[in-house]
Design a protein around this motif. Structure first.
Motif, PDB file in Angstrom:
ATOM      1  N   LYS A 125       0.854  -1.190   0.000  1.00 36.59           N
ATOM      2  CA  LYS A 125       0.000   0.000   0.000  1.00 36.59           C
ATOM      3  C   LYS A 125       0.884   1.232   0.000  1.00 36.59           C
ATOM      4  O   LYS A 125       1.705   1.429   0.898  1.00 36.59           O
ATOM      5  CB  LYS A 125      -0.913  -0.010   1.226  1.00 36.59           C
ATOM      6  N   TRP A 126       0.731   2.084  -1.020  1.00 33.83           N
ATOM      7  CA  TRP A 126       1.646   3.196  -1.214  1.00 33.83           C
ATOM      8  C   TRP A 126       1.564   4.232  -0.100  1.00 33.83           C
ATOM      9  O   TRP A 126       2.585   4.756   0.345  1.00 33.83           O
ATOM     10  CB  TRP A 126       1.387   3.856  -2.561  1.00 33.83           C
ATOM     11  N   TYR A 161       3.662   2.993   2.727  1.00 38.94           N
ATOM     12  CA  TYR A 161       5.089   2.896   2.405  1.00 38.94           C
ATOM     13  C   TYR A 161       5.699   4.274   2.188  1.00 38.94           C
ATOM     14  O   TYR A 161       6.872   4.507   2.474  1.00 38.94           O
ATOM     15  CB  TYR A 161       5.287   2.033   1.163  1.00 38.94           C
ATOM     16  N   GLN A 162       4.911   5.212   1.709  1.00 42.18           N
ATOM     17  CA  GLN A 162       5.396   6.576   1.559  1.00 42.18           C
ATOM     18  C   GLN A 162       5.800   7.152   2.910  1.00 42.18           C
ATOM     19  O   GLN A 162       6.825   7.817   3.033  1.00 42.18           O
ATOM     20  CB  GLN A 162       4.319   7.439   0.900  1.00 42.18           C
ATOM     21  N   PHE A 193       7.095   9.400  -7.702  1.00 42.21           N
ATOM     22  CA  PHE A 193       6.096   8.400  -8.036  1.00 42.21           C
ATOM     23  C   PHE A 193       5.159   8.931  -9.111  1.00 42.21           C
ATOM     24  O   PHE A 193       4.987  10.136  -9.270  1.00 42.21           O
ATOM     25  CB  PHE A 193       5.305   7.969  -6.795  1.00 42.21           C
ATOM     26  N   GLU A 219       1.401   7.555 -11.477  1.00 39.64           N
ATOM     27  CA  GLU A 219       0.221   6.706 -11.365  1.00 39.64           C
ATOM     28  C   GLU A 219      -0.115   6.100 -12.726  1.00 39.64           C
ATOM     29  O   GLU A 219       0.102   6.734 -13.762  1.00 39.64           O
ATOM     30  CB  GLU A 219      -0.975   7.500 -10.841  1.00 39.64           C
ATOM     31  N   ASN A 228      -2.057   0.662  -4.569  1.00 38.78           N
ATOM     32  CA  ASN A 228      -0.911  -0.200  -4.283  1.00 38.78           C
ATOM     33  C   ASN A 228       0.177  -0.008  -5.327  1.00 38.78           C
ATOM     34  O   ASN A 228      -0.067   0.530  -6.409  1.00 38.78           O
ATOM     35  CB  ASN A 228      -1.330  -1.663  -4.222  1.00 38.78           C
ATOM     36  N   ILE A 229       1.377  -0.454  -5.006  1.00 33.13           N
ATOM     37  CA  ILE A 229       2.541  -0.249  -5.867  1.00 33.13           C
ATOM     38  C   ILE A 229       2.517  -1.256  -7.021  1.00 33.13           C
ATOM     39  O   ILE A 229       2.432  -2.460  -6.805  1.00 33.13           O
ATOM     40  CB  ILE A 229       3.847  -0.389  -5.069  1.00 33.13           C
ATOM     41  N   ALA A 248       8.558  -0.620  -9.008  1.00 32.80           N
ATOM     42  CA  ALA A 248       9.475   0.310  -8.350  1.00 32.80           C
ATOM     43  C   ALA A 248      10.884   0.035  -8.849  1.00 32.80           C
ATOM     44  O   ALA A 248      11.204  -1.075  -9.275  1.00 32.80           O
ATOM     45  CB  ALA A 248       9.403   0.157  -6.831  1.00 32.80           C
ATOM     46  N   VAL A 290       8.641   5.039  -8.061  1.00 31.79           N
ATOM     47  CA  VAL A 290       7.507   4.159  -7.770  1.00 31.79           C
ATOM     48  C   VAL A 290       6.354   4.469  -8.727  1.00 31.79           C
ATOM     49  O   VAL A 290       6.092   5.639  -9.036  1.00 31.79           O
ATOM     50  CB  VAL A 290       7.034   4.339  -6.309  1.00 31.79           C
ATOM     51  N   VAL A 329       2.270   3.836  -8.967  1.00 37.59           N
ATOM     52  CA  VAL A 329       1.147   3.482  -8.090  1.00 37.59           C
ATOM     53  C   VAL A 329      -0.098   3.220  -8.938  1.00 37.59           C
ATOM     54  O   VAL A 329      -0.373   3.927  -9.908  1.00 37.59           O
ATOM     55  CB  VAL A 329       0.884   4.609  -7.074  1.00 37.59           C
TER      56      VAL A 329
END
Length: 398
Positions: free
Chosen positions: A134-135, A138-139, A151, A153, A163-164, A167, A186, A188
């Motif tokens: 889950k971004w 994790y961010q 990042f 999208e 979610n990622i 990466a 990343v 997303v």
């Protein structure tokens, strides 16, 4: 005994002078050290008193003392530990500097270590990817670790929204350089891409309705199924127009949702039937069954009885489609005319009358300029025979 010679003047190391010449040795200031006592503020010269039977003067090193009372040789020897200490300190500094440089440029101080997401389980001695984490969580982890990141999208059919997807780098424990603008990149997930069915797709006159499959593709749908087994011919829907669709026009769905469409086969092909010589009713039934549009005209026919088809266009066997037009000519039968009673009329007037009606006239009798006494036909009479020749009416003139 020989008298002892007078003692030479003594050198005072503190003042750097000696007593003047002529001074009575007996009264000269001398320092006689008690037995067993070391000299303090006097030179290294030992003085023997005149009472000794033999005068012995032991001359020792008479170099002056330094300010601390230490000899210069001793001072030289005392510098060696200082030099050693300085060398040790220098070596330690160099080693520490080298270690610090290694730590900063090559060691742990030169990189960040990619942390493990809290929602990802990693097995020991196995590569562990952050893909699927889950971004938003994790961010926060990256921010706490002070690891820079960028990042973007993108839509994904397999990774849940937020979610990622991917990466770089993506494996937990990977080193990210602090010295070369290192960072983690990343992507997303925006979730599954959505698409909307055009609302006018069922209208065959609209741009989308003229080519429904292309319209769905342009809208972003990628899982379109065409059911040709259910397709039908239609008088109202042109070929390729939408006959039916599994979803409601105007609805929004996942772009990869299955959509089934049935397209019209359009106008059915038919063959022009053979209707010449048939009655009008028989011909019309055949044309109606073929769903052909019919235009009917009538005309006299000396060979086709009234009510039967004289001709049709196009010819029988021609390939047509539903809704095509066909022209029929139906017989009215032979053409007739009403022949008047010409008895008593002059020959010339009677002939003129019959010929104007379309008959051929023959006369008989001797009186050329006489009056008509008889005629071969009166009333409704066919103008032509079955071969198309004019009907002959004979007049008898008297």
């Amino acid at each position: 005994a020989i008298p002892a010679p007078p003692a030479p003047p003594l050198f005072d190391s503190r003042t750097g002078t000696a007593p003047q010449t002529g001074t009575d040795p007996a009264t000269a200031r001398t320092s006689v050290m008690p037995e067993g006592t070391a000299p303090q503020d006097v030179s290294a010269t030992q003085v023997i008193t005149p009472q000794d039977s033999t005068l012995t003067i032991g001359l020792m090193d008479a170099r002056p003392l330094d300010d601390q009372g230490s000899e210069p040789a001793k001072r030289k020897r005392s510098k060696k530990p200082l030099i050693i200490t300085l060398v040790v300190v220098l070596v330690v500094a160099l080693v520490a500097g080298a270690g610090g440089s290694w730590w900063y440029f090559l060691g742990p101080g030169s990189y960040w270590t990619l942390p493990q997401p809290t929602d990802i389980s990693c097995k020991e001695n196995t590569e562990c990817s952050i893909v699927g984490a889950k971004w938003s969580d994790y961010q926060s982890t990256l921010n706490v670790a002070n690891i820079p990141f960028t990042f973007s999208e993108a839509y994904s059919d397999t990774v849940a929204k937020g979610n990622i997807i991917s990466a770089d780098p993506q494996n937990v424990g990977t080193h990210i350089s602090k010295r070369h603008n290192g960072r983690i990149t990343v992507t997303v997930s925006l979730g599954v891409k959505q698409a909307t069915i055009p609302s006018d797709i069922a209208d065959p006159t609209s741009a989308d309705g003229k080519d429904p499959i292309k319209a769905l593709e342009n809208a972003g749908f990628t899982n379109i199924k065409r059911d040709d087994s259910s397709a039908e011919y239609s008088m109202t829907l042109p070929e390729g127009a939408l006959q039916s669709i599994s979803e409601t026009p105007g609805s929004t769905l996942d772009h990869n949702a299955e959509i089934t469409v049935v397209l019209s086969k359009g106008l059915m092909p038919v063959t022009m039937p053979d209707i010449v010589g048939k009655t009008k009713d028989e011909a019309m039934t055949a044309l109606d069954n073929a769903k052909l549009k019919t235009t009917v005209s009538e005309e006299y026919s000396d060979s086709v009885k009234s009510g039967s088809v004289i001709s049709a266009s196009p010819d029988s066997g021609t390939e047509l489609h539903w809704g095509d037009s066909v022209e029929l000519t139906v017989s009215k039968g032979p053409e007739t005319a009403d022949v008047p009673n010409l008895v008593g009329k002059s020959k010339s007037d009677a002939i003129k009358t019959l010929e104007s009606l379309g008959f051929e006239v023959k006369t008989g009798g001797l009186n050329i300029l006489g009056l008509v006494q008889q005629q071969s036909a009166t009333g409704k009479t066919r103008l032509r025979d079955t071969n198309g020749n004019k009907t002959v009416i004979t007049l008898t003139v008297a």
